[in-house]
Design an enzyme around this catalytic site. Sequence first.
Site, PDB file in Angstrom:
ATOM      1  N   HIS B  66       0.803  -1.213   0.000  1.00  0.00           N
ATOM      2  CA  HIS B  66       0.000   0.000   0.000  1.00  0.00           C
ATOM      3  C   HIS B  66       0.838   1.266   0.000  1.00  0.00           C
ATOM      4  O   HIS B  66       0.549   2.210  -0.726  1.00  0.00           O
ATOM      5  CB  HIS B  66      -0.945   0.012   1.204  1.00  0.00           C
ATOM      6  CG  HIS B  66      -1.679   1.308   1.337  1.00  0.00           C
ATOM      7  ND1 HIS B  66      -2.697   1.666   0.501  1.00  0.00           N
ATOM      8  CD2 HIS B  66      -1.489   2.359   2.171  1.00  0.00           C
ATOM      9  CE1 HIS B  66      -3.125   2.879   0.831  1.00  0.00           C
ATOM     10  NE2 HIS B  66      -2.408   3.317   1.837  1.00  0.00           N
ATOM     11  N   HIS B 113     -11.136   1.629  -0.146  1.00  0.00           N
ATOM     12  CA  HIS B 113     -11.182   1.163   1.239  1.00  0.00           C
ATOM     13  C   HIS B 113     -11.922  -0.158   1.255  1.00  0.00           C
ATOM     14  O   HIS B 113     -12.850  -0.378   2.042  1.00  0.00           O
ATOM     15  CB  HIS B 113     -11.898   2.207   2.118  1.00  0.00           C
ATOM     16  CG  HIS B 113     -11.148   2.491   3.383  1.00  0.00           C
ATOM     17  ND1 HIS B 113     -11.738   2.645   4.606  1.00  0.00           N
ATOM     18  CD2 HIS B 113      -9.827   2.637   3.616  1.00  0.00           C
ATOM     19  CE1 HIS B 113     -10.818   2.866   5.518  1.00  0.00           C
ATOM     20  NE2 HIS B 113      -9.654   2.872   4.939  1.00  0.00           N
TER      21      HIS B 113
END
Lengths: 237, 764, 84
Positions: B66, B113
């Site tokens: 990420h 998300h």
Amino acid sequence: MKFGVVVFPGSNCDYDCWWAIKKVTGEKVDFIWHKEENIEEFDCIVLPGGFSYGDYLRAGAIARFSPVMRKVKEFAQKGGLVIGICNGFQILLEAGLLPGAMRKNKNLLFICKYTYIKVENNLTPFTKLFKKGEVAKIPIAHFEGNYYVDEKTLSEMKKNNQIIFRYCNKEGKITEDSNPNGSVEAIAGICNKGKNVLGMMPHPERCSEAILGSEDGKLIWESIKISLAKERAERIK
Amino acid sequence: MGEHKDKPGKRAGREDKMKKKLDKIDMELVKAHGLTEEEYEKIKKILKREPNLTELGIFSVMWSEHCSYKSSKPVLKKFPTKGEKIIVGAGEENAGVVDIGDGLACVFKMESHNHPSAIEPFQGAATGVGGIIRDIFTMGARPVALMDSLRFGPLEDPRSRYLLKGVVEGIAFYGNCIGIPTVGGETFFDRSYKANPLVNVLCLGIVKKDKIVKARAEGEGNTVFYVGSSTGRDGLGGASFASRELTDKSHEDRPSVQIGDPFMEKLLLEATLELVETGIVVGMQDMGAAGLTSSSVETASRGGTGIEIDISLVPRREEGMTPYEVMLSESQERMLIIVKKGREKEAEKIFKKWDLHAVPIGKVTGDGMLKVKERNKVVANIPVKALTTDAPVYRRRYKKPEYLNEANQLNLSGIPLPDDFNRIFDKMISSPNIANKSWIFEQYDHMVGTNTILLPGSDSAVVRIKETKKAIALSCDGNGRYCYLDPYEGGKIAVAEAARNVVCVGAKPCAITNCLNFGTPTDPEIFWQFTKCVEGMAEACRVLGTPVTGGNVSFYNENPKGAIDPTPVVGMMGLIEDTDLILTSWFKEKGDIILLLGEGEKTLGGSEYLYHIHHLKKGKPPQINLEKEKNVQDFCLELINEKLIKSAHDLSDGGLAICIFECCILNEEKILGVNIDLKEKEREDILLFGEVQSQIVISCSPENLSIIEKKAREKNVPVKVLGEVIEKDFVIKNNNKTLISRDLKKTYNIWKNALSQKIQILEE
Amino acid sequence: MFNAKIYISLKEGVSDPQGVTIKHALDSLGYKGVKKVKTGKYLQVELEINDKERVKEEIEDMCKKILVNPVIENYTYKIEEIKE
């Protein structure tokens, strides 16, 4: 004349109100921080929409104790014009400046959409430019707009013509389908006995310009302006 | 902000391994942190010693997929990122910045998300919104619009319904409270997302060009401020490993999902923008994933400096937090602000007014190191560049997937031609992918800010900029089915569709952000899909002139049964110079002429019709010729700017019949009809519902018809008259044979209520 | 140190759509005999005051002034000592 838009921590529609009032009336508009203790320079106080204090505990429950609200109460008691929109309405209810309380919408969802409201009383400083029974197209955006008041108080309010706006359909008919949140008697806006404090759930600042889809909200600001001008003219006499 | 760094399964394994006291870091612990043996060796080489636990945690998060983009960086380099109007491009800062004239710039970005929303849909979606909003105001811009792109499994699946409700409520909860309108988006249902929902959120803000704040820690000696909420153990979950002094609290079953507080963020937003006005802010970054670590490291790295912080000064809301926990906490609503030395009191005063913590916790140094202290003790000391620019990068292997050959075979003779197109039409308009989405967008305050000109339901959202004549058009688009069947073509189409959508409202496409949602990158077939999608998108961006200003990659969207369809989602930003020229997609008057711009070969491959009616996901998606696409888009914009047309709506999901239907009913105050006789030779279902690229249905007054046809000839854009707008009835014929004949009021009600009714019925 | 546990509920006659929805959910899950569901709020207030009577006074005052909306809500509370 000068309009004052109060800003609480969490208010969202303060700039929207400032912009609409300025555009429609051309008069002076200023922001009033919630800690402000001096509001003498203002002729009309606006409590805007939003989520003051996150709506924590109950919508408006904490904001009503802001220092500015003490002054707003005095101002209202002396006959000053106060308009509370959405969260502003909720704050006026919690502060006891208007009767009743707000509950969650009947369908338990936040609702944002255009609705129609009927002007039940056009003899207030906020509605004098409307015709009686006129239908206005105006948006709502709330989660707790389900107005409640007990039977006894409601009949007194009716006697005193305190019910200003009701949700209706395009033709002006009050039906169950056209009541978006379950409010008692489809009430969308009310005023106090003195007719100088108005609370309404729909947002007139969101429909004060044609480009936004409806200009019906303009009439409220223009009504206030005319009322204040008339008042001043009478004082000068 | 965004994704958790590793696969859900890995996290659970790590939990068990973490719950023990250790004197030394062993390979099990390294692996539990998501690091390989080679990476660990690299760390030892960089530090010239073994890392301590806090340092291991810092490396693990900065070198995670990420934060480092280690699998995707080489592929993302294919995107064009520069352009005349691009002030900040991809990879430079927290969000991209586009010059829109009048001394203003547009700051926008999209983030995913997905994994948190799959676990706790409400808070997962809410904190996703919170995170992307912070990415915008951290650059000094005032956020003015939000959009969401959501994908779930079929509504028949109870968990998918639960996720849909939770996610929509969560987005509404956060966006409404903070007062930023959610002006549009897309919601899509497909079995591919059943176990892996996708929640991608876009935020756009406006800033004065000379007031843009960069995320750089510059100026040795400048003060590093921590502002916002206090720090807790959020996001650490069971994987929080403390030092020797383990307490019961460390091992408590903590949720791995953070809780959002939009009220706090509203205060933070106002205080931050007020602070930026003073001119004392040198740099700023929000604390997203691995908050304090990533914000301090990334600002120092961009500034070419070092940063020293004392974590004992960090406001905490839990007791006994270790340096590891403080550095890796993902508590929400916090920012790192670099303030000019000597001006600290001004910052403190502003934050006090808004009742927020504002604590000086360190300073900018010149030694290029991240030095973390706890009072006088140094608990971590790492060269900043090692955590950012020198982080490992991998060139993953890729190979064309096995499934493609079979999946691309579509035998039309095996698809029975329906005999009752009315019934099929009713079914199509009740498909959750096509039906009206007001059940969703009426939960979002899409009007706050009084800038929303086009409400949800249009091709694009349009947000005006007060005190100018300008407006911004925004569109979110993606098609996982197309990308599953042909990722390169699907990638091109994702960008082209998004551009076409903003063109239809009168905007010139400027730039894109994106969310790239894929399965596991170490699977060569998945990586092939990823690479091809990016190549397709890059090609379209080049031809259409829309550079990539930033975005987000979300890998690991898969479960034991398989991965999601490869789903790149594009967020397109377009500029409208004059709000008087904004165009809407619905027909305006009886008697107006309906025209079809552009031409192409319709296909059933990957179409909604094939999936919804025949339950197949096969064939090849419609092919797109990008030059032709650009030509049609430019021509359409020309017609709009010259006020020659009254509506524009492009063909996409559901094909021609659905497109025309939408033109009839999208304005519920004035529903109009059509009586069209197409003169085509195609199979009837392909004619009505086949999908195609580069085609737009427009309408005009009869007196403008000839000038439009003339201009079309000049610009080499195919144009065909389809018919006329009538008052009621919806009739589509082909060569005089009636295919669809519906009562508009009835079909409007079917379309309007399909989604809410389906949800209600399924819940009973 | 005392802990005040405050239970706030809607007055009779004030509609409780959440309660109604929850009751329907229980009905549809097959629970028999559920007559009514009422929703409310629970607040816990820890006070560093050592006099139980004073605590009671403070809590009453808080409820009347801000914690409870007397137009639509009722309340009860329990006060417990927190042992260190």
